[in-house]
Design a protein around this motif. Structure first.
Motif, short mmCIF file in Angstrom:
data_model
loop_
_atom_site.label_atom_id
_atom_site.label_comp_id
_atom_site.label_asym_id
_atom_site.label_seq_id
_atom_site.Cartn_x
_atom_site.Cartn_y
_atom_site.Cartn_z
N PHE A 252 0.83 -0.94 0.06
CA PHE A 252 0.01 -0.10 -0.15
C PHE A 252 0.82 1.39 -0.10
O PHE A 252 0.61 2.37 -0.63
CB PHE A 252 -0.84 0.14 1.12
N ILE A 310 -6.45 7.45 7.67
CA ILE A 310 -7.69 7.45 8.41
C ILE A 310 -7.96 8.28 9.58
O ILE A 310 -8.88 9.05 9.93
CB ILE A 310 -7.89 6.07 8.98
N TYR A 366 -15.61 3.94 -8.29
CA TYR A 366 -14.71 4.03 -7.64
C TYR A 366 -13.47 4.36 -8.57
O TYR A 366 -13.31 4.18 -9.81
CB TYR A 366 -14.17 2.58 -7.14
N HIS A 368 -9.35 5.68 -7.59
CA HIS A 368 -8.29 5.85 -6.35
C HIS A 368 -8.00 7.50 -6.06
O HIS A 368 -8.19 8.07 -7.09
CB HIS A 368 -7.12 4.91 -5.96
N LEU A 373 -7.46 13.19 -7.61
CA LEU A 373 -6.50 14.42 -7.39
C LEU A 373 -5.63 14.79 -8.47
O LEU A 373 -5.82 15.98 -8.97
CB LEU A 373 -5.58 14.03 -6.13
N TYR A 394 -17.98 15.22 -8.20
CA TYR A 394 -17.54 14.24 -7.10
C TYR A 394 -18.57 13.61 -6.03
O TYR A 394 -18.55 12.44 -5.89
CB TYR A 394 -16.19 14.80 -6.54
N GLU A 406 -16.08 14.78 0.98
CA GLU A 406 -15.94 14.85 -0.47
C GLU A 406 -15.61 16.35 -0.82
O GLU A 406 -14.76 16.59 -1.43
CB GLU A 406 -17.25 14.75 -1.47
N MET A 413 -8.42 20.51 -1.29
CA MET A 413 -7.15 19.85 -1.50
C MET A 413 -7.10 19.81 -3.19
O MET A 413 -6.00 20.46 -3.75
CB MET A 413 -7.28 18.50 -1.15
#
Ligand code: FAD
Ligand code: DLZ
Ligand code: SF4
Length: 509
Positions: A252, A310, A366, A368, A373, A394, A406, A413
């Motif tokens: 990950f 998280i 979905y 990622h 971004l 989004y 969101e 961001m």
């Protein structure tokens, strides 16, 4: 003393048996109300898969509550008594059941929170709104952390959360002697035939009913309904998470920013849809990840990278949301007004990176983080798309999308529309970044090495045009100043070519 009889409203993203509203009630005498509502499915026209996922998870949760002894009034979308909105549905239940109190855990989103507040004056019974303790930092605590700070930065918030949760701590020091191992998490990925895939599930009878309903009622919403492979129960969501910890978490960290053609998930967890509706618990899953690190099955950069998402990012964006709402949704630092290009809905574009991101969004609900971004978000920023329109996109297209998470990700961001409250610099990048982190450019009709002209990667001219257009707003940002200086060193005819290439491309949208 006899206890008051309560009507307990459970919202669609509150599918957690330890929810504060349930904990304050009594299964022996209270009534739980859950409802599939027209207003909630259409305040933005959600992706078909998102609606199906949530309705099925809600129906399974109602069953879970019944097994635990609760009496649940579950109003399906096609029920005769469906009143279409939270307010109308609760009003009907109050008139019919005559409860002594309404109990509800605070809503995740400002729009619904306002609605609940309004009930205090419109309903003839007291309304008790309880805190949502599924989050680790309450809006009040975040407000206290933020007050008096010149700048809000996730990193410092995250360190406090590490100390508070004791996750990955050795005494009062961070495990491994560093708080953050992000610098090790920027590797591009190669195709690996043994790449893990998220655990999938066949729809059971409840899901089949929901799929038929969604096909009939939301056929004109964006996205593919089938195949439907989500977990819709807590046990299956937990099993999907455990499979991630075993199979994908070890990689990950390393490949967190990578993108690959035909690999929508890479080493990501694909769990935000489960977390955000309450099927998974944030602290519990972080403890499982820490356990994997302590037992030596994953490296620290992977465990730390995951836990930071998280207890760091997820909690931080929620804090910003409640700190800045209302008003945050209309932020527009750069004054961008361009309508969202059609290809965000159709995926019809020659840009291979954007086509890949939108196609999988349509198929899977979905994409990622780096696709959101650095591909669709980055393109919108460079092209000057209205941040509010982008926000609604989004919110609509992802199965994990709720406004509290969101909106700050999009407006703060990705679009820097809040002027730098959330992010320290605009996430603007040319094609070179996408080329470095993906294999998309090798399959693209555009040439990532060319800056201008009809065959040049559109991200290139748009990037320099963005720098040129906004240089007065960004030149004082230490992380952008170098780019402004580079632009200003271009010869005037190169600057001219950039402006023309960008304008020609934008006119073609
Ligand atoms: P992983 O990459 O496996 O990460 C694990 C978990 O960390 C996620 O499930 C999520 O709960 C959390 N997380 C990671 N990054 C963030 C972040 N920036 N903010 C909050 N939580 C994070 N996330 C949502 O949950 N809902 C949204 O509506 C949403 N919209 C986004 C819009 C934009 C423009 C951007 C740039 C990001 C958005 N994110 C959103 C954050 C992030 O992209 C998703 O959480 C992530 O892609 C979900 O996939 P995953 O479960 O495989 O995550
Ligand atoms: C997102 C959503 C959708 C699509 N549908 C419902 C629904 O029919 N019933 C319900 O109770 N909740 C739904 N939700 C979730 C709510 O919109 C959510 O509770 C708010 O976004 C507040 O966080
Ligand atoms: Fe995207 Fe440009 Fe690469 Fe094409 S060349 S995939 S448009 S970054």
């Amino acid at each position: 003393m006899t206890k008051p009889r309560n009507l307990i409203l459970v919202l669609g993203d509150q599918l957690t048996p330890t929810l504060t509203s349930l904990a304050a009630g009594d299964p022996a005498q209270d009534r739980v109300l859950m409802a599939e509502l027209h207003d909630e499915t259409t305040y933005v026209r959600h992706h078909k898969k998102k609606i199906a996922f949530l309705f099925s998870a809600m129906r399974h949760f109602a069953e879970e509550l019944r097994r635990a002894g609760w009496t649940v009034d579950y109003v399906t979308l096609d029920a005769q008594g469906n009143r279409g909105s939270f307010t109308a549905q609760v009003a009907e239940a109050v008139a019919e059941l005559k409860p002594e109190r309404i109990l509800v855990t605070e809503a995740g989103e400002w729009r619904v929170a306002q609605m609940l507040e309004g009930w205090r004056t419109t309903f003839p019974v007291p309304v008790e709104i309880l805190p949502d303790d599924r989050f680790l930092c309450s809006p009040t605590e975040f407000g206290a952390w933020a007050s008096g700070r010149q700048q809000l930065r996730m990193e410092y918030f995250y360190r406090d959360m590490r100390r508070r949760t004791r996750l990955l701590m050795d005494g009062d020091q961070p495990a491994g002697g560093r708080w953050n191992f992000d610098a090790e998490n920027r590797k591009p990925a190669d195709i690996d035939l043994f790449m893990p895939q998220p655990k999938t599930y066949q729809p059971d009878a409840i899901s089949q009913d929901v799929l038929a309903l969604v096909a009939t009622r939301f056929g004109n919403h964006f996205g593919d309904l089938l195949p439907f492979r989500y977990a819709v129960t807590r046990a299956d969501a937990e099993a999907a998470f455990d499979a991630f910890v075993r199979e994908a978490l070890p990689n990950f960290g390393d490949f967190q920013d990578a993108m690959l053609t035909g690999q929508p998930f890479l080493y990501h967890a694909v769990i935000a849809q489960y977390l955000n509706c309450g099927l998974l618990d944030p602290l519990r899953i972080c403890r499982k990840v820490e356990e994997a690190y302590r037992s030596g099955t994953v490296k620290l950069n992977a465990a730390e990278g995951f836990i930071r998402q998280i207890i760091g990012w997820r909690e931080y964006v929620r804090g910003i949301y409640w700190l800045k709402m209302p008003g945050y949704e209309r932020s527009n630092h750069f004054g961008h007004t361009r309508p969202l290009p059609d290809f965000y809905w159709t995926a019809v574009t020659d840009m291979a990176c954007v086509r890949a991101a939108v196609t999988q969004t349509k198929e899977l609900a979905y994409a990622h983080h780096i696709q959101r971004l650095m591909v669709t978000g980055n393109f919108a920023l460079l092209a000057g798309v209205d941040p509010h329109e982008l926000h609604e996109w989004y919110l609509c297209v992802y199965a994990d999308a709720y406004e509290w998470v969101e909106l700050p990700n999009t407006v703060g961001m990705s679009q820097f529309a809040d002027g730098g409250l959330l992010a320290s610099k605009p996430y603007a990048a040319s094609g070179a970044y996408i080329n470095r982190m993906s294999d998309y450019c090798g399959h693209c009709r555009y040439d990532v090495k060319q800056r201008t002209g009809p065959d040049a990667c559109p991200f290139n001219a748009l990037y320099w045009d963005f720098i040129a257009r906004h240089r007065e707003k960004i030149r004082h940002n230490p992380r952008m100043a170098q780019m402004v200086r580079s632009y200003e060193k271009f010869a005037p005819d190169e600057q001219q070519r950039i402006a023309e290439s960008a304008a020609t491309f934008l006119a073609s949208l």
